[in-house]
Design a protein around this motif. Structure first.
Motif, PDB file in Angstrom:
ATOM      1  N   ASN A  97       0.780  -1.239   0.000  1.00  0.00           N
ATOM      2  CA  ASN A  97       0.000   0.000   0.000  1.00  0.00           C
ATOM      3  C   ASN A  97       0.811   1.289   0.000  1.00  0.00           C
ATOM      4  O   ASN A  97       0.252   2.369  -0.211  1.00  0.00           O
ATOM      5  N   TYR A 101      -0.710   4.811  -1.243  1.00  0.00           N
ATOM      6  CA  TYR A 101      -1.010   5.876  -0.277  1.00  0.00           C
ATOM      7  C   TYR A 101      -0.273   7.160  -0.653  1.00  0.00           C
ATOM      8  O   TYR A 101      -0.812   8.258  -0.593  1.00  0.00           O
ATOM      9  N   ASP A 102       0.987   7.010  -1.015  1.00  0.00           N
ATOM     10  CA  ASP A 102       1.793   8.181  -1.300  1.00  0.00           C
ATOM     11  C   ASP A 102       1.267   8.941  -2.513  1.00  0.00           C
ATOM     12  O   ASP A 102       1.110  10.165  -2.479  1.00  0.00           O
ATOM     13  N   SER A 105      -2.116  10.538  -1.665  1.00  0.00           N
ATOM     14  CA  SER A 105      -1.966  11.695  -0.787  1.00  0.00           C
ATOM     15  C   SER A 105      -1.509  12.912  -1.578  1.00  0.00           C
ATOM     16  O   SER A 105      -2.020  14.026  -1.399  1.00  0.00           O
ATOM     17  N   ARG A 106      -0.567  12.696  -2.465  1.00  0.00           N
ATOM     18  CA  ARG A 106      -0.095  13.805  -3.300  1.00  0.00           C
ATOM     19  C   ARG A 106      -1.207  14.296  -4.222  1.00  0.00           C
ATOM     20  O   ARG A 106      -1.358  15.501  -4.452  1.00  0.00           O
ATOM     21  N   ASN A 108      -4.423  14.128  -3.707  1.00  0.00           N
ATOM     22  CA  ASN A 108      -5.384  14.889  -2.887  1.00  0.00           C
ATOM     23  C   ASN A 108      -4.862  16.262  -2.499  1.00  0.00           C
ATOM     24  O   ASN A 108      -5.642  17.190  -2.288  1.00  0.00           O
ATOM     25  N   SER A 109      -3.559  16.377  -2.393  1.00  0.00           N
ATOM     26  CA  SER A 109      -2.954  17.662  -2.021  1.00  0.00           C
ATOM     27  C   SER A 109      -2.768  18.576  -3.224  1.00  0.00           C
ATOM     28  O   SER A 109      -2.250  19.673  -3.078  1.00  0.00           O
ATOM     29  N   GLU A 111      -0.798  17.958  -5.726  1.00  0.00           N
ATOM     30  CA  GLU A 111       0.601  17.934  -6.162  1.00  0.00           C
ATOM     31  C   GLU A 111       0.760  17.312  -7.548  1.00  0.00           C
ATOM     32  O   GLU A 111       1.756  17.562  -8.224  1.00  0.00           O
ATOM     33  N   HIS A 128      -9.954  -0.844   0.057  1.00  0.00           N
ATOM     34  CA  HIS A 128     -10.376   0.119   1.103  1.00  0.00           C
ATOM     35  C   HIS A 128      -9.653   1.462   0.947  1.00  0.00           C
ATOM     36  O   HIS A 128     -10.185   2.498   1.321  1.00  0.00           O
ATOM     37  N   GLN A 132     -11.337   4.971   0.524  1.00  0.00           N
ATOM     38  CA  GLN A 132     -10.951   6.120   1.356  1.00  0.00           C
ATOM     39  C   GLN A 132     -10.814   7.377   0.513  1.00  0.00           C
ATOM     40  O   GLN A 132     -11.210   8.464   0.930  1.00  0.00           O
ATOM     41  N   PHE A 133     -10.210   7.212  -0.658  1.00  0.00           N
ATOM     42  CA  PHE A 133      -9.922   8.370  -1.506  1.00  0.00           C
ATOM     43  C   PHE A 133     -10.970   8.558  -2.598  1.00  0.00           C
ATOM     44  O   PHE A 133     -10.802   9.387  -3.488  1.00  0.00           O
ATOM     45  N   ARG A 253      10.825   0.943   1.277  1.00  0.00           N
ATOM     46  CA  ARG A 253       9.491   1.499   1.006  1.00  0.00           C
ATOM     47  C   ARG A 253       9.543   3.004   0.837  1.00  0.00           C
ATOM     48  O   ARG A 253       8.884   3.563  -0.044  1.00  0.00           O
ATOM     49  N   LYS A 257       8.544   4.980  -2.734  1.00  0.00           N
ATOM     50  CA  LYS A 257       7.476   5.952  -2.942  1.00  0.00           C
ATOM     51  C   LYS A 257       8.008   7.303  -3.401  1.00  0.00           C
ATOM     52  O   LYS A 257       7.412   7.943  -4.254  1.00  0.00           O
ATOM     53  N   SER A 261       7.166   8.707  -7.171  1.00  0.00           N
ATOM     54  CA  SER A 261       6.443   9.977  -7.321  1.00  0.00           C
ATOM     55  C   SER A 261       7.251  10.975  -8.137  1.00  0.00           C
ATOM     56  O   SER A 261       6.686  11.736  -8.922  1.00  0.00           O
TER      57      SER A 261
END
Lengths: 283, 283, 283, 283
Positions: A97, A101-102, A105-106, A108-109, A111, A128, A132-133, A253, A257, A261
């Motif tokens: 994950n 996730y990374d 998160s970016r 959503n921000s 980025e 899941h 969540q997103f 890990r 990520k 990215s």
């Protein structure tokens, strides 16, 4: 509207001045220009960012002229990209994950300047996180006997959602030549080693066995040969004898990520060009 | 007098307390202790630095007791080193001068606690540097037909000067199994790649061809398998598409000399232990 | 049950052997020992991990004996920690989500051996992330006039939830001396510069203005003097003239989250000791 | 003959195409072009490398035309450099030998495209190294009372030998405003900290006291404000609690020599431009 032009062609005198004169004559202002010559291969590469004056409206005729007055003469391969619509990125994942996730998160921000129409996996484990997103998640399981059918489903989704490029965010499956041919230099993978060391499966185990003092991660475009595609980005971190394989995996890990990215961002910004199984990465 | 003890043995309960109690009972004060357990291999490693009281005089009986009361019981391999005489380091070089200059500069600055009885090369090119630093230089040229004779001369010099360990400072020649067997884990090499990537000849050329974004250097003990010995130290630096092979070589030189000097210092300080073709590097 | 003991005391001969003999006598097996002597300050530091035999049951009498037979004699400050219950970590955040996302992703992946009873903020902006991860979120807004009341509410929550330590994940507020005194060396902050350069507000702006070629991030324990507490972890990344302040901020985000998570993990693993406003970080 | 042109001027549309058209018209082929716009300052920077055809002979009239047709219109500050004669670099040293050894080793290896007419010092300590490398050494000792006279001697030497730029290779003396004004952005210093942290004297001692986990070195142009000039290059290395001040100094030496040599090479290659007390460093 910001316009990016990427060019490569056989190297020869006068290219830069011809291109810049053309841009100027056609009401463009070059706000960024970077170029590179691969001397051994005698290939010229250039990336320009152009701003057209407000009255400029006819991008199609600009493109025709560019082809006629420059590209056909200098034997250029070239592409032009405007920033008025976001590219569509599909995420392929497996059970790990951290990269997912990374990236989310970016995303959503704000980025990452993309749309993410869906996440796809042969496992249900990360659904899941997609939930969540609030991103559609398609679960297409397969085994040795039905891999071809599964890929047909994948291709259908990629078509339906008009996907521009694919990110294998620790997908852990080999992508077929057929899929690769439909997305040439448009599938990004993160490999959990400092390639070309430790290609293939279980690189952290191999690195531990070899007793290296540094481990790495590599983001590359996927080609038919496993883990041998053009490298976009790499990074490393130190390890010592006191780190176990599990420590390698945990430290790795964070590398994976970050490196993935960075590669994704370079691809989105059209700062990557591929030639001779290598990349030119513009600044 | 500072005394360093290195120990490895099968892991089991009570080793640390047994050893420390022994040291204390025999008038030693432990000023440094670091230990490591290789769990998969079930091996215990320890490095201690001990200061004996001024009245302590009988190191030989200390060693006998250590063997009898600890080593034989715990099946230890161990060694004890005092700092009252400097180890003798031979330098083998070829035509590249950067590692030689770097090591000799450090030596002159008092950074390396060794003696350098001689520099040896199959080429005459770097003799002037040996002269600059007033160190004997032996020129032993050879070709395919007389390599064995040349090695005999090398071995004679190594014996005559009572050399403790050898540093291949870009020696560019394959060392024979015979020589290696006489200096087990006592020949340090600098390889100009991030091993295990690009073992063998011309690693910068191979790295350039592969299009890596990071290049490295590796200091390792020499074993019979080429570039496959226990790794002591590694470091890396970033490169881009804009770097030529010559740029790789130039950037690499700085890596090579830093990494080799770090490896040499660790070896001199007896902070390295070898096991299963890997190293434990104490802090 | 794994037991960790941390010790510091004035340096003197025989400590290691006394302590290890004591552990051995009291049925403990030392599986890890690391020690450090701060020579200028003449202070001895040690961290041990001990496994007691299965029949061992009386930790309280072990602790009494340790105090009586070792700590009182050597004037030790020491602490003992067992791994049978997870420490409770509170997260204080503001409007920046990257560190929060990163810590919660790690938490969800099982990478952090803690409980997170709540997230607290003076802004409501990140509540949706707390919701995503199903962690209680307390919104305690304040301004200059009611900061003291707000802190009372904070302290009440910290008490109610029996919080062990606090992580300021880009909290952007100055923590009062009162709160610090209740959590000495138990409040971790991430500062977005390579301290001591650019302490205080807007470090990326200051770094840009100064024209540095490297930016950094620092995880430290919070003390009364702003950005001057003991440093736990730092890391850096290169920048060039072509990076804008916004680029600094974006690149810095990746540093901040990596450095903060490393600091948090070290704290959780009880690998940090504080002395003279500096840290000893065990391996 | 390779010709390098450096330009900066207020940013505005059309500069790149005007300049490249001018070069093309005047028989130059642009083999390298890199440009940068400092948006907050609204300044345009460009570096070009040009090859003129063999028949080109009149550089002076090219320069006149450049001034008339471009520079005066765009309000450019600009310079043109040919590679047909090597710049002359003076080395100022004190008692530390590592940077001097490093630069001279590189010089001897042909890595630095300069002449080194002399080495100058207020101490005699490093004369033997100058002798080793057969470079004139001038010993100009001074104290508080005769510093001005000493500087006069320095200036005389700099004039006599037609020095182009000065490298302070751990010179440890403050250079006067008078000397700086005669060599604006032409005096390179190596400072043994990650500036702006720990400016001034004894940075390693200050870093040790603060308990940082990373130390650095900075190569910068000398300006009147101490350690506050435009930064050319920086690098860092990790340290831990176990490193003493002496370890900081030893580790720092490797940083200092690498960072200084990188800065010197950038300066020699005319890849540096200074503006607003910052540098643009071309690739």
């Amino acid at each position: 509207m910001k316009t990016t032009i990427l060019v490569h062609c056989p190297d020869q005198g006068g290219i830069i001045s011809s291109v810049t004169a053309f841009i100027h004559k056609n009401k463009g202002n070059i706000v960024y220009l970077d170029q590179h010559v691969d001397k051994p291969a005698n290939v010229f590469f250039m990336r320009m960012v152009i701003e057209f004056s407000d009255t400029f409206s006819d991008l199609e005729s600009f493109k025709s002229l560019f082809q006629k007055e420059l590209a056909s003469i200098y034997k250029m391969e070239w592409s032009l990209h405007t920033d008025d619509k976001l590219p569509k990125m599909a995420l392929f994942v497996s059970k790990y994950n951290h990269c997912l996730y990374d990236l989310l998160s970016r995303y959503n921000s704000g980025e990452l300047a993309v749309k993410i129409p869906f996440i796809l996996s042969n496992h249900i484990d990360l659904k899941h996180i997609a939930d969540q997103f609030e991103i559609p998640f398609f679960h297409i399981p397969f085994n040795k006997t039905n891999k071809i059918e599964a890929e047909k489903e994948q291709l259908k989704l990629l078509n339906t959602y008009e996907i521009d490029f694919i990110v294998l965010a620790r997908y852990m499956q080999i992508v077929s030549g057929n899929l690769i041919s439909k997305f040439p230099n448009k599938i990004l993978n993160i490999h959990h080693s400092f390639l070309p060391a430790f290609a293939g499966a279980k690189p952290y185990h191999a690195a531990f066995k070899r007793g290296v003092k540094i481990i790495g991660a590599t983001c590359h475009y996927v080609t038919e040969e496993l883990d041998a595609g053009p490298i976009i980005e790499q990074d490393v971190t130190t390890v010592t004898h006191s780190h176990s394989i599990e420590d390698f995996i945990t430290k790795g890990r964070d590398l994976e990520k970050i490196v993935l990215s960075r590669g994704v961002k370079l691809h989105i910004a059209r700062k990557t060009m591929v030639y001779n199984n290598k990349t030119v990465i513009f600044s």
